[in-house]
Write a protein that holds these residues in place. Structure first.
Motif, mmCIF file in Angstrom:
data_model
loop_
_atom_site.group_PDB
_atom_site.id
_atom_site.type_symbol
_atom_site.label_atom_id
_atom_site.label_comp_id
_atom_site.label_asym_id
_atom_site.label_seq_id
_atom_site.Cartn_x
_atom_site.Cartn_y
_atom_site.Cartn_z
ATOM 1 N N UNK A 39 0.835 -1.209 0.000
ATOM 2 C CA UNK A 39 0.000 0.000 0.000
ATOM 3 C C UNK A 39 0.868 1.258 0.000
ATOM 4 N N UNK A 40 1.968 1.198 0.747
ATOM 5 C CA UNK A 40 2.873 2.351 0.784
ATOM 6 C C UNK A 40 3.401 2.652 -0.618
ATOM 7 N N UNK A 41 3.853 1.622 -1.319
ATOM 8 C CA UNK A 41 4.400 1.860 -2.654
ATOM 9 C C UNK A 41 3.319 2.244 -3.660
ATOM 10 N N UNK A 42 2.125 1.742 -3.491
ATOM 11 C CA UNK A 42 1.018 2.169 -4.359
ATOM 12 C C UNK A 42 0.776 3.671 -4.170
ATOM 13 N N UNK A 43 0.743 4.106 -2.927
ATOM 14 C CA UNK A 43 0.526 5.521 -2.612
ATOM 15 C C UNK A 43 1.716 6.371 -3.089
ATOM 16 N N UNK A 53 1.656 9.379 -5.849
ATOM 17 C CA UNK A 53 2.178 10.721 -5.580
ATOM 18 C C UNK A 53 3.152 11.144 -6.683
ATOM 19 N N UNK A 54 4.042 10.234 -7.069
ATOM 20 C CA UNK A 54 5.015 10.533 -8.123
ATOM 21 C C UNK A 54 4.320 10.818 -9.459
ATOM 22 N N UNK A 55 3.266 10.043 -9.728
ATOM 23 C CA UNK A 55 2.509 10.265 -10.970
ATOM 24 C C UNK A 55 1.831 11.613 -10.988
ATOM 25 N N UNK A 56 1.302 12.042 -9.828
ATOM 26 C CA UNK A 56 0.659 13.357 -9.734
ATOM 27 C C UNK A 56 1.665 14.491 -9.909
ATOM 28 N N UNK A 57 2.897 14.249 -9.477
ATOM 29 C CA UNK A 57 3.923 15.298 -9.561
ATOM 30 C C UNK A 57 4.681 15.290 -10.894
ATOM 31 N N UNK A 63 6.643 9.840 -17.919
ATOM 32 C CA UNK A 63 6.861 9.613 -16.487
ATOM 33 C C UNK A 63 5.545 9.327 -15.780
ATOM 34 N N UNK A 64 4.505 10.074 -16.185
ATOM 35 C CA UNK A 64 3.178 9.856 -15.600
ATOM 36 C C UNK A 64 2.674 8.450 -15.925
ATOM 37 N N UNK A 65 2.834 8.060 -17.169
ATOM 38 C CA UNK A 65 2.360 6.731 -17.581
ATOM 39 C C UNK A 65 3.083 5.631 -16.799
ATOM 40 N N UNK A 105 1.480 2.200 -10.045
ATOM 41 C CA UNK A 105 0.329 2.254 -9.124
ATOM 42 C C UNK A 105 -0.552 1.021 -9.330
ATOM 43 N N UNK A 106 -0.829 0.687 -10.580
ATOM 44 C CA UNK A 106 -1.664 -0.482 -10.876
ATOM 45 C C UNK A 106 -0.998 -1.776 -10.408
#
Length: 139
Positions: free
Chosen positions: A92-96, A100-104, A110-112, A118-119
């Motif tokens: 869960x920590x790494x999913x979160x 966060x990295x994807x949002x930033x 990088x987002x993809x 995340x998935x």
């Protein structure tokens, strides 16, 4: 003593009963709970009466070994249940974190990649929760 009386008190000693006690050589081996003492360890030594200090001590030591084994397994069970909970928290920590990295992320690549992570970590969470369900894991 008469041969018939001896025959009723004692049985033939089989080769399987003469093997070395695995408790000495393999203390934590699988299947110790089904071990049985050979018949000659359970015989009340003829003529000694009902009290046999040696056998009492033997059973006391055997009981203490069994209790120690049981305590070790209880501790191991507790640790494994905690480790199951820690594993889910790790996922869960790494999913979160990847969310966060994807949002930033500024670049679409990088987002993809971040959302792909995340998935992946989300699937790990789901799989772990399904697998550990019913095992009594500690969240």
């Amino acid at each position: 003593m008469d041969k018939a009386i001896l025959g009723s008190l004692y049985c033939p000693i089989l080769p399987t009963e003469l093997s070395i006690d695995k408790e000495v050589t393999e203390e934590n081996r699988f299947g110790q709970g089904s071990d049985k003492l050979a018949w000659f360890w359970r015989v009340n030594n003829a003529g000694r009466g009902q009290e046999d200090a040696w056998m009492d001590e033997f059973y006391r030591v055997n009981w203490l070994k069994a209790k120690a084994r049981w305590s070790r397994w209880q501790e191991e069970l507790s640790l494994v249940r905690h480790e199951m909970g820690w594993t889910i928290k790790w996922f869960k920590y790494y999913e979160k974190e990847w969310n966060r990295r994807g949002d930033q992320a500024i670049r679409p690549g990088h987002q993809a990649y971040a959302y792909q992570q995340v998935l992946m970590w989300g699937r790990f969470v789901d799989d772990a929760e399904k697998t550990f369900n019913g095992c009594g894991f500690i969240p």
